[in-house]
Design a protein around this motif. Structure first.
Motif, mmCIF file in Angstrom:
data_model
loop_
_atom_site.group_PDB
_atom_site.id
_atom_site.type_symbol
_atom_site.label_atom_id
_atom_site.label_comp_id
_atom_site.label_asym_id
_atom_site.label_seq_id
_atom_site.Cartn_x
_atom_site.Cartn_y
_atom_site.Cartn_z
ATOM 1 N N GLU A 207 55.301 -20.331 110.684
ATOM 2 C CA GLU A 207 54.769 -21.677 110.923
ATOM 3 C C GLU A 207 53.949 -22.168 109.745
ATOM 4 O O GLU A 207 54.059 -23.332 109.333
ATOM 5 C CB GLU A 207 53.906 -21.685 112.192
ATOM 6 C CG GLU A 207 54.654 -21.407 113.474
ATOM 7 C CD GLU A 207 54.740 -19.926 113.802
ATOM 8 O OE1 GLU A 207 55.152 -19.601 114.927
ATOM 9 O OE2 GLU A 207 54.398 -19.100 112.932
ATOM 10 N N GLU B 149 54.680 -25.350 107.240
ATOM 11 C CA GLU B 149 53.667 -26.392 107.020
ATOM 12 C C GLU B 149 53.359 -26.550 105.542
ATOM 13 O O GLU B 149 53.163 -27.662 105.029
ATOM 14 C CB GLU B 149 52.388 -26.040 107.790
ATOM 15 C CG GLU B 149 51.350 -27.153 107.851
ATOM 16 C CD GLU B 149 51.797 -28.337 108.682
ATOM 17 O OE1 GLU B 149 51.276 -29.452 108.428
ATOM 18 O OE2 GLU B 149 52.668 -28.170 109.573
ATOM 19 N N THR C 153 55.908 -28.650 103.673
ATOM 20 C CA THR C 153 55.625 -30.081 103.827
ATOM 21 C C THR C 153 54.513 -30.513 102.879
ATOM 22 O O THR C 153 54.606 -31.566 102.233
ATOM 23 C CB THR C 153 55.218 -30.387 105.277
ATOM 24 O OG1 THR C 153 56.270 -29.985 106.159
ATOM 25 C CG2 THR C 153 54.941 -31.866 105.462
ATOM 26 N N TYR C 154 53.476 -29.688 102.789
ATOM 27 C CA TYR C 154 52.368 -29.963 101.866
ATOM 28 C C TYR C 154 52.851 -30.023 100.414
ATOM 29 O O TYR C 154 52.474 -30.912 99.643
ATOM 30 C CB TYR C 154 51.296 -28.889 102.057
ATOM 31 C CG TYR C 154 50.324 -28.704 100.927
ATOM 32 C CD1 TYR C 154 49.322 -29.639 100.661
ATOM 33 C CD2 TYR C 154 50.398 -27.566 100.124
ATOM 34 C CE1 TYR C 154 48.422 -29.441 99.628
ATOM 35 C CE2 TYR C 154 49.513 -27.365 99.096
ATOM 36 C CZ TYR C 154 48.518 -28.304 98.845
ATOM 37 O OH TYR C 154 47.635 -28.116 97.820
ATOM 38 N N TYR D 56 47.069 -22.552 109.535
ATOM 39 C CA TYR D 56 48.179 -23.375 110.035
ATOM 40 C C TYR D 56 47.662 -24.435 111.005
ATOM 41 O O TYR D 56 47.979 -25.632 110.869
ATOM 42 C CB TYR D 56 49.223 -22.497 110.721
ATOM 43 C CG TYR D 56 50.166 -23.271 111.607
ATOM 44 C CD1 TYR D 56 51.104 -24.158 111.060
ATOM 45 C CD2 TYR D 56 50.115 -23.131 113.000
ATOM 46 C CE1 TYR D 56 51.956 -24.882 111.876
ATOM 47 C CE2 TYR D 56 50.974 -23.852 113.818
ATOM 48 C CZ TYR D 56 51.889 -24.727 113.258
ATOM 49 O OH TYR D 56 52.734 -25.452 114.058
ATOM 50 N N TYR D 57 46.862 -24.031 111.982
ATOM 51 C CA TYR D 57 46.371 -24.987 112.972
ATOM 52 C C TYR D 57 45.432 -26.017 112.337
ATOM 53 O O TYR D 57 45.420 -27.182 112.737
ATOM 54 C CB TYR D 57 45.673 -24.247 114.116
ATOM 55 C CG TYR D 57 46.631 -23.501 115.008
ATOM 56 C CD1 TYR D 57 47.655 -24.170 115.669
ATOM 57 C CD2 TYR D 57 46.520 -22.120 115.188
ATOM 58 C CE1 TYR D 57 48.550 -23.490 116.485
ATOM 59 C CE2 TYR D 57 47.409 -21.428 116.001
ATOM 60 C CZ TYR D 57 48.420 -22.115 116.641
ATOM 61 O OH TYR D 57 49.317 -21.438 117.441
ATOM 62 N N LYS E 210 47.631 -28.546 110.463
ATOM 63 C CA LYS E 210 48.494 -29.337 111.339
ATOM 64 C C LYS E 210 47.711 -30.300 112.237
ATOM 65 O O LYS E 210 48.154 -31.432 112.476
ATOM 66 C CB LYS E 210 49.347 -28.408 112.199
ATOM 67 C CG LYS E 210 50.437 -29.153 112.966
ATOM 68 C CD LYS E 210 51.435 -28.201 113.571
ATOM 69 C CE LYS E 210 52.567 -28.946 114.264
ATOM 70 N NZ LYS E 210 53.392 -29.727 113.325
ATOM 71 N N TYR E 211 46.512 -29.886 112.680
ATOM 72 C CA TYR E 211 45.841 -30.664 113.722
ATOM 73 C C TYR E 211 44.473 -31.237 113.321
ATOM 74 O O TYR E 211 43.867 -31.948 114.124
ATOM 75 C CB TYR E 211 45.653 -29.793 114.972
ATOM 76 C CG TYR E 211 46.953 -29.374 115.605
ATOM 77 C CD1 TYR E 211 47.778 -30.298 116.243
ATOM 78 C CD2 TYR E 211 47.377 -28.040 115.551
ATOM 79 C CE1 TYR E 211 48.980 -29.916 116.815
ATOM 80 C CE2 TYR E 211 48.576 -27.646 116.131
ATOM 81 C CZ TYR E 211 49.376 -28.591 116.758
ATOM 82 O OH TYR E 211 50.564 -28.212 117.325
ATOM 83 N N TRP F 167 44.270 -32.778 107.617
ATOM 84 C CA TRP F 167 44.304 -32.128 106.300
ATOM 85 C C TRP F 167 44.294 -33.154 105.166
ATOM 86 O O TRP F 167 43.538 -33.014 104.202
ATOM 87 C CB TRP F 167 45.534 -31.239 106.226
ATOM 88 C CG TRP F 167 45.826 -30.589 104.910
ATOM 89 C CD1 TRP F 167 46.902 -30.809 104.112
ATOM 90 C CD2 TRP F 167 45.041 -29.595 104.236
ATOM 91 N NE1 TRP F 167 46.847 -30.025 102.990
ATOM 92 C CE2 TRP F 167 45.711 -29.265 103.040
ATOM 93 C CE3 TRP F 167 43.841 -28.951 104.527
ATOM 94 C CZ2 TRP F 167 45.220 -28.321 102.136
ATOM 95 C CZ3 TRP F 167 43.342 -28.011 103.624
ATOM 96 C CH2 TRP F 167 44.034 -27.705 102.448
#
Length: 473
Positions: A138, A142, A145-146, A341-342, A345-346, A349
């Motif tokens: 995961e 991510e 994408t970054y 990761y969290y 993502k949430y 960032w």
């Protein structure tokens, strides 16, 4: 003789291990300047190796400038080229312009605490198991994408999660570099990388930096005669100079890597922000030939204690570097990976990066103005295009180690330039880093340097420290 005791391991040759041990003793001051090293035969018998091994060790120490020989007398510790450790003064009033760690008040503690709790709740006990292979799937997705925001098109299969950039450099070298392989580096460059290369027994060749990046002309001349295994570079806001490569030089370096068949190890620690650069894209974003091994660290833009980063690896090298990572620490802690990761993502960032961009850019531009207004009449200042570092040059005849000691007594800590050269012959350079201190303290530190600089220039030219370093040939 007890300080020369050494337990050998099987990871490198005895010759290199003995060299590293004696060098460490010299750098730390455990062997004093102009102290005589043990005779070759005596040391060889003491650590149970043959005489030829010690001869090679002493020859390498002499080549690197750590010792000198006196005919008929022996081998002695040098002092002009010695890389002395910076010793910090424990004082609340000391202004730290040597620390590259971000200020603690930048850390997103509450949001990251929430991301840790989310990781614990969602993953349960499994989060404390070893993470297999390349790292959390995961997180790697991510990060892809970054990286797209940096125009780096890659896949999760090419990404290895690492425990910080230093480990990234180390595992790349473990996977690729053998004894006597040639590595090109920028001059000056990051000391941690130099130490890794030397620990592998690599031959280091330094290429000077110009205001728009590495000197391509000298690089081409060297490439005509010498074949490197790789070249280590920081193309954006280089440490210690703050210099960024022009777009032409980024493309040219990749072109040369293809022509002369070598890899480029790119160390990217702060290309997320533009500062005053015309092109802050990573070198990897221009690479269509799979020549760039890309290391991305988050220590300067998040929290250094997390010890997390990535290596984007060409497919043909992945197996070797994956094995090197496993042999180093098996895996980066799963709790850290999933929390990262969290958080990405949430917890906004992009918004977080934007805030850090504004803070660092404000610091950088204010510091650049302060240096130009207060010190440019007496010191040469590197043409930084951004970042956290400024590299300054004392007039000829002065030592940065002397200046470090002098200005430390007046409440400012800097980093002597000896840390950033493989084999420095003229110790006039020093670095200031603006990551840790607030703008008002940076201004105070520069004012202290300005107000005391003339005293140093008057009192320290060819002064006591330089005189006492005279070689006894």
């Amino acid at each position: 003789m007890d300080r020369y005791k050494l337990e050998f391991d099987n990871n490198s040759s005895k010759y290199i291990q003995i060299y590293n041990n004696i060098k460490k003793l010299i750098v730390q001051g455990d062997i004093k300047e102009h102290e005589k090293l043990p005779p070759i035969r005596k040391l060889a018998n003491f650590i149970n190796v043959n005489n030829a091994t010690i001869v090679k060790v002493y020859e390498l120490l002499e080549k690197e400038g750590h010792v000198y020989k006196v005919m008929g007398s022996g081998t002695f510790v040098s002092s002009i080229n010695i890389k002395k450790e910076v010793k910090l003064v424990d004082s609340e009033d000391l202004i730290h312009l040597e620390s590259g760690n971000p200020s603690k008040d930048m850390f997103p503690l509450e949001n990251f605490k929430s991301s840790i709790n989310m990781a614990l709740e969602k993953d349960g006990a499994s989060i404390f198991e070893y993470d297999d292979g390349k790292g959390s799937k995961e997180l790697r997705e991510e990060l892809c994408t970054y990286l797209e925001s940096k125009r780096i098109n890659t896949s999760k299969e090419n990404i290895q999660i690492i425990s910080g950039a230093q480990q990234g450099i180390d595992i790349v070298c473990k996977g690729l570099i053998n004894y006597s392989d040639v590595i090109f580096v920028e001059e000056p460059t990051y000391n941690g990388a130099l130490e890794v290369f030397k620990s592998r027994g690599a031959k280091i060749i330094s290429i000077p930096m110009l205001n728009d990046g590495i000197d391509i002309g000298i690089l081409k001349l060297k490439l005509e005669k010498i074949k490197p295994k790789l070249i280590y570079v920081m193309p954006n806001f280089q440490n210690p100079t703050g210099i960024s490569y022009s777009k032409y030089k980024k493309k040219k370096l990749i072109e040369l890597s293809e022509k002369y068949n070598f890899y480029i190890l790119e160390d990217d620690f702060i290309s997320d922000f533009t500062f005053d650069s015309e092109d802050n894209l990573p070198l990897r974003s221009y690479d269509m030939k799979n020549r760039v091994i890309y290391i991305k660290s988050f220590s300067k833009i998040l929290m250094p204690g997390l010890r997390i980063g990535i290596v984007d690896i060409p497919k043909e090298l992945q197996e070797k570097i994956l094995w090197a990572k496993y042999s180093s620490d098996i895996s980066t802690p799963r709790l850290i990976q999933k929390s990262m990761y969290y958080y990405m993502k949430y917890y906004n960032w992009e918004e977080y990066l934007d805030d850090i961009d504004k803070l660092y850019t404000k610091k950088y531009r204010k510091t650049k103005t302060l240096l130009e207004e207060n010190l440019s009449d007496k010191l040469k200042i590197s043409k930084a295009q951004g970042g956290l570092n400024f590299f300054l040059e004392l007039p000829r005849g002065y030592s940065s180690q002397d200046f470090y000691n002098f200005i430390l007594q007046r409440g400012v800590c800097i980093t002597p330039g000896t840390y950033f050269f493989d084999n420095i012959m003229d110790d006039r350079f020093f670095r200031i880093n603006i990551a840790n201190e607030k703008i008002e303290d940076i201004e105070k530190g520069i004012t202290i340097i300005k107000n005391n600089l003339q005293e140093f220039i008057t009192s320290y030219k060819n002064g006591e420290t330089i005189s006492s370093n005279k070689m006894f040939y």
